[in-house]
Design an enzyme around this catalytic site. Sequence first.
Site, PDB file in Angstrom:
ATOM      1  N   TYR A  33       7.461  -1.832  -2.584  1.00 43.32           N
ATOM      2  CA  TYR A  33       8.608  -1.219  -1.911  1.00 43.32           C
ATOM      3  C   TYR A  33       8.897  -1.879  -0.574  1.00 43.32           C
ATOM      4  CZ  TYR A  33       5.763   1.467   1.456  1.00 43.32           C
ATOM      5  OH  TYR A  33       4.922   1.837   2.479  1.00 43.32           O
ATOM      6  N   LYS A 148       2.976  -4.872   0.023  1.00 42.05           N
ATOM      7  CA  LYS A 148       3.578  -3.562   0.290  1.00 42.05           C
ATOM      8  C   LYS A 148       3.721  -2.824  -1.038  1.00 42.05           C
ATOM      9  CE  LYS A 148       6.860  -1.446   3.501  1.00 42.05           C
ATOM     10  NZ  LYS A 148       5.897  -0.607   4.195  1.00 42.05           N
ATOM     11  N   GLU A 181      -5.109  -1.313  11.288  1.00 43.33           N
ATOM     12  CA  GLU A 181      -3.689  -0.957  11.391  1.00 43.33           C
ATOM     13  C   GLU A 181      -3.539   0.543  11.236  1.00 43.33           C
ATOM     14  OE1 GLU A 181      -1.008  -2.387   8.322  1.00 43.33           O
ATOM     15  OE2 GLU A 181      -2.441  -1.976   6.734  1.00 43.33           O
ATOM     16  N   LEU A 205      -0.736  -4.996   6.635  1.00 43.89           N
ATOM     17  CA  LEU A 205       0.586  -5.402   6.167  1.00 43.89           C
ATOM     18  C   LEU A 205       1.169  -6.379   7.198  1.00 43.89           C
ATOM     19  CD1 LEU A 205       2.692  -4.543   3.927  1.00 43.89           C
ATOM     20  CD2 LEU A 205       3.836  -3.352   5.781  1.00 43.89           C
TER      21      LEU A 205
HETATM   22  N1  PDD Z   1       5.673   1.299   6.895  1.00 41.13           N
HETATM   23  N2  PDD Z   1       1.387  -1.161   8.120  1.00 41.13           N
HETATM   24  C1  PDD Z   1       1.627  -0.245   7.171  1.00 41.13           C
HETATM   25  C2  PDD Z   1       0.499   0.245   6.349  1.00 41.13           C
HETATM   26  C3  PDD Z   1       2.955   0.213   6.975  1.00 41.13           C
HETATM   27  O1  PDD Z   1       3.202   1.105   6.007  1.00 41.13           O
HETATM   28  C4  PDD Z   1       3.992  -0.254   7.808  1.00 41.13           C
HETATM   29  C5  PDD Z   1       5.419   0.183   7.648  1.00 41.13           C
HETATM   30  C6  PDD Z   1       3.681  -1.205   8.798  1.00 41.13           C
HETATM   31  C7  PDD Z   1       4.731  -1.790   9.696  1.00 41.13           C
HETATM   32  O2  PDD Z   1       5.555  -2.715   9.011  1.00 41.13           O
HETATM   33  P1  PDD Z   1       7.065  -2.965   9.411  1.00 41.13           P
HETATM   34  O3  PDD Z   1       7.078  -3.326  10.837  1.00 41.13           O
HETATM   35  O4  PDD Z   1       7.475  -4.078   8.522  1.00 41.13           O
HETATM   36  O5  PDD Z   1       7.812  -1.690   9.136  1.00 41.13           O
HETATM   37  C8  PDD Z   1       2.365  -1.637   8.919  1.00 41.13           C
HETATM   38  C9  PDD Z   1       7.018   1.658   6.523  1.00 41.13           C
HETATM   39  C10 PDD Z   1       7.956   1.811   7.654  1.00 41.13           C
HETATM   40  C11 PDD Z   1       6.980   2.845   5.595  1.00 41.13           C
HETATM   41  O6  PDD Z   1       6.120   2.848   4.734  1.00 41.13           O
HETATM   42  O7  PDD Z   1       7.798   3.745   5.713  1.00 41.13           O
END
Ligand code: PDD
Length: 286
Positions: A33, A148, A181, A205
Amino acid sequence: MNKMIFLNGQFVSQDKALVSIKDRGFQLGDGIYEVIRCYKGRAFSLNEHIDRLLKSAEAIRLELPYSRNDLIEYVKELLVGVTWDYADIYIQATRGVAPRTHEFPAAKVNPTVVMYVSQSHGVPERTREKGITAIIVPDTRGTICNIKSINILPNVLAKQAAVEAGADEALFEREGVGVVEGASSNIFAVQEGVLSTGPLSPYTLPGVTRDCVLQLARSQGLPTELRFHSRKELIAASEVFITSTSKEVLAVTSLAGHKIGDGRPGPITLKLAKDYRALVERECGL
Ligand code: PDD
């Protein structure tokens, strides 16, 4: 506003956007996703999110039936008429509908690809000024956190633990590695004027926001380092913040019951948050 849902190449209304119970995403979590933040109907870092989606697809050997350009056009189509200050595009692709087997389906099946836009909200100003509270939980995930994937049960449980502890985010601590993270964010720390975050690894991620922030910091000559931090180091850091598509750059002012710095968002965090917002405004033409 656009109430249509993109489902397998067509835009349909929500009541027609139905997916089979035999979908491998539903039964096995066999999918990937993306979440893309949109400001007044303009998607921020759209190319980067689509690129990451394509990488995730490749990593799980899922062949998407659409090109990079097709995907970008579909997202733009979803945003036609959207004027909300904040919205999120959600994209999910699974290995499709097939009799339930753990291995890939024997016959060729089409992936299920869904995209929709929904109204969202920015982080309240008061929260930005105060910063957030985070807890630290053991990292029970495996070693493909760079994909992801929709398999995020440990993240769901970690976030729920945070909520039940009255906190806003849970940070994963991996034995022998450090605090890697957040449940839905990347982590940064500032120590003696040096900005640091974990390197790209199987434990994190590759956040699109993380990358933007690193670029911003480097372009300003701020010293940066890619490394993980121990719990002790993070607690002793002068500043800690998280980054994500929806939270942007957000200070952590309380971590595992300890005050970070003087308990208020630090100057480097505030500057990067402001610069990130300026970048959003430029790119989205706000
Ligand atoms: N989540 N690490 C994890 C485990 C995440 O699920 C996310 C983002 C990030 C940050 O990634 P980015 O900057 O690309 O949004 C790091 C999204 C926002 C979500 O699952 O809703």
